[in-house]
Enzyme design. Structure first.
Site, PDB file in Angstrom:
ATOM      1  N   TYR A  32     -14.426   3.252  11.357  1.00 58.06           N
ATOM      2  CA  TYR A  32     -12.992   3.110  11.037  1.00 58.06           C
ATOM      3  C   TYR A  32     -12.139   3.552  12.226  1.00 58.06           C
ATOM      4  CZ  TYR A  32      -8.371   4.569   9.463  1.00 58.06           C
ATOM      5  OH  TYR A  32      -7.020   4.763   9.384  1.00 58.06           O
ATOM      6  N   SER A  86      -3.846   6.123  14.173  1.00 57.85           N
ATOM      7  CA  SER A  86      -4.228   7.339  13.446  1.00 57.85           C
ATOM      8  C   SER A  86      -4.638   8.437  14.407  1.00 57.85           C
ATOM      9  CB  SER A  86      -5.422   6.987  12.544  1.00 57.85           C
ATOM     10  OG  SER A  86      -6.037   8.153  12.060  1.00 57.85           O
ATOM     11  N   ALA A  87      -4.455   9.655  13.969  1.00 57.39           N
ATOM     12  CA  ALA A  87      -4.916  10.805  14.754  1.00 57.39           C
ATOM     13  C   ALA A  87      -6.425  10.804  14.901  1.00 57.39           C
ATOM     14  CB  ALA A  87      -4.472  12.091  14.064  1.00 57.39           C
ATOM     15  N   ASP A  97       0.271  -9.124   1.885  1.00 57.98           N
ATOM     16  CA  ASP A  97      -0.791  -8.195   1.477  1.00 57.98           C
ATOM     17  C   ASP A  97      -1.780  -8.953   0.608  1.00 57.98           C
ATOM     18  OD1 ASP A  97      -2.201  -5.972   0.119  1.00 57.98           O
ATOM     19  OD2 ASP A  97      -0.608  -4.701   0.907  1.00 57.98           O
ATOM     20  N   LYS A 135      -9.409   1.501  15.061  1.00 61.59           N
ATOM     21  CA  LYS A 135      -8.055   1.879  15.505  1.00 61.59           C
ATOM     22  C   LYS A 135      -7.999   1.944  17.022  1.00 61.59           C
ATOM     23  CE  LYS A 135      -6.111   2.320  11.476  1.00 61.59           C
ATOM     24  NZ  LYS A 135      -5.190   1.263  11.021  1.00 61.59           N
ATOM     25  N   GLY A 146       0.806  -1.221   0.000  1.00 60.13           N
ATOM     26  CA  GLY A 146       0.000   0.000   0.000  1.00 60.13           C
ATOM     27  C   GLY A 146       0.841   1.273   0.000  1.00 60.13           C
ATOM     28  N   ASP A 180     -16.540  15.960  10.031  1.00 62.71           N
ATOM     29  CA  ASP A 180     -15.256  16.655   9.987  1.00 62.71           C
ATOM     30  C   ASP A 180     -15.076  17.552  11.210  1.00 62.71           C
ATOM     31  OD1 ASP A 180     -14.176  15.597   7.733  1.00 62.71           O
ATOM     32  OD2 ASP A 180     -14.424  17.380   6.468  1.00 62.71           O
ATOM     33  N   TYR A 196      -0.578   8.349  13.115  1.00 61.90           N
ATOM     34  CA  TYR A 196      -0.230   9.207  11.981  1.00 61.90           C
ATOM     35  C   TYR A 196      -1.195  10.372  11.900  1.00 61.90           C
ATOM     36  CZ  TYR A 196       1.394   4.591  10.205  1.00 61.90           C
ATOM     37  OH  TYR A 196       1.928   3.346  10.025  1.00 61.90           O
TER      38      TYR A 196
END
Ligand code: NAD
Ligand code: UFG
Length: 339
Positions: free
Chosen positions: A148, A124-125, A31, A152, A10, A294, A176
């Site tokens: 999603y 992830s952030a 993968d 995490k 990826g 968002d 990240y």
């Protein structure tokens, strides 16, 4: 070391392969190619001049994992494999829990059975949800806003429990921020399937003429110009962070959670301007309604990564845009042949 890289075909995986190979490690890619191409791995071989074994298999497939651990003498695993589309995760939550959470549990079981207890995980952030204060430190409250993000968070919790249960585990949870750009060779980069969900690949596709206009999701946030602010990080800097995490684990067992970001936020309009300058292309855009879910602003306090890993982002926005444009303009259809 020999490192098993799940999801290694990826976007972030291929960039990390290069850093690992150039540092003298051996890599094995695992993968299922559900969101990537074998060609990306061949490009890594081209860039580094080194051979990469690719096993096309699923992290949910225990037998294939066991077979892989018995074929290779794996020292550590970097675990990128996962589904990552926020909107799709709202529509198909079980697919996301099955693939990401169950897949990670299966991977860890196989690792444990093989006596491999060193793991670097792609978090992830997004686990910070809508942050209470900025810049975001690792001890900030967590709380994801979509399936999603919850995969995490749940995986982080699962890995924390695992490290408590057995102190022999060495686990790094790398959170990240927003990876963008591409390898400076222009041979590998981000190749989204269909309409890009994320800002940067959308901008590059508008620049190349594949999409007409960028929709800017809201200009009434409490930010510098009303558009959303994010911490964009060059994917090569991010890839280097994985190498630093592996090195640190060699002398420090236990679990470490760190942000990988630059600490600098840019708005959507600032991104459009920077990309237009780097590419020399016009980026037509129109402001539309906010995208549900968002947040206004999100950027890291990256100081822990510096203290613990000796890592710091080095590449600025101009380089992110220049390298992203180099990849997009040399590969207008990504890894797919021109039609
Ligand atoms: P990507 O889709 O390019 O790479 C993920 C790879 O995992 C793909 O090659 C895909 O084929 C593979 N994969 C997915 N499910 C699999 C399975 N069950 N078995 C085997 N392989 C499987 O995504 P990326 O941007 O390189 O992201 C890598 C990781 O980093 C992901 O876990 C993602 O959630 C995380 N992350 C990405 C971002 C981002 O913005 N790109 C931000 C934060 C975290
Ligand atoms: N945006 C637009 N138009 C677009 C796409 C995005 O205006 O077409 C705006 C968004 O509203 C946001 C900013 O650009 O203000 C960045 O959006 P992205 O979709 O590129 O990134 P996000 O921060 O929303 O989310 C991404 C990943 C998440 C991950 C998070 C942190 O999609 O999965 O970065 O790593 F968790």
């Amino acid at each position: 070391m020999t490192i098993l890289v799940t999801g290694g075909a990826g976007y972030i995986g291929t960039h990390t392969l290069i850093e690992l190979l150039q540092a003298g490690h051996q890599v094995v890619v695992y993968d299922n190619l559900c969101n990537s191409s074998r060609i990306a791995v061949q490009r890594v071989e081209e860039i580094t001049g080194k051979k990469v074994d690719l096993i096309q298999a699923d992290i949910c497939d225990r037998q294939s994992l066991d077979q892989t651990f018995s074929t290779y003498e794996i020292d550590a695993v970097i675990h990128f494999a996962g589904l990552k589309a926020v909107g799709e995760s709202v529509e198909k939550p079980l697919t996301y829990y099955q693939n990401n959470v169950s897949g990670t549990a299966t991977l860890c079981e196989a690792m444990s059975a093989a006596g491999v207890k060193q793991l670097v995980f792609s978090s992830s952030a997004t686990v910070y949800g809508d942050p209470q204060s900025l810049p975001i430190r690792e001890d900030a409250a967590t709380g994801a806003t979509n399936p999603y993000g919850r995969t995490k968070l749940f995986i982080e919790e699962m890995l924390r429990d695992l490290s408590i249960s057995d102190p022999a585990w060495r686990i790094a949870l790398l959170r990240y921020f927003n990876p963008v750009g591409a390898h400076p060779s222009g041979l590998i980069g981000e190749d989204p399937q269909g309409i890009p969900n994320n800002l940067f690949p959308y901008i590059t596709q508008v620049a190349i003429g594949q999409r007409q206009t960028l929709s800017v999701f809201g200009d009434d946030y409490a930010t510098i110009d009303g558009t959303g602010v994010r911490d964009y990080i060059h994917v090569v800097d991010l890839a280097r962070g994985h190498l630093c995490a592996l090195e640190r684990q060699n002398s420090n067992p236990g679990l470490l959670t760190v942000n990988l970001g630059t600490g600098q936020g840019y708005s959507v309009l600032e991104m459009i301007k920077a990309f237009a300058t780097a590419s020399g292309c016009d980026i037509p855009y129109q402001v539309v309604a906010r995208r549900p879910g968002d947040i206004a602003s999100c950027y890291a306090d990256p100081s822990l990564a510096h203290e613990e890993l000796g890592w710091k982002a080095e590449k600025g926005l101009d380089e992110m845009c220049r390298d992203g444009w180099n990849w997009q303009s040399r590969n207008p259809h990504g890894y797919k042949p021109a039609v």
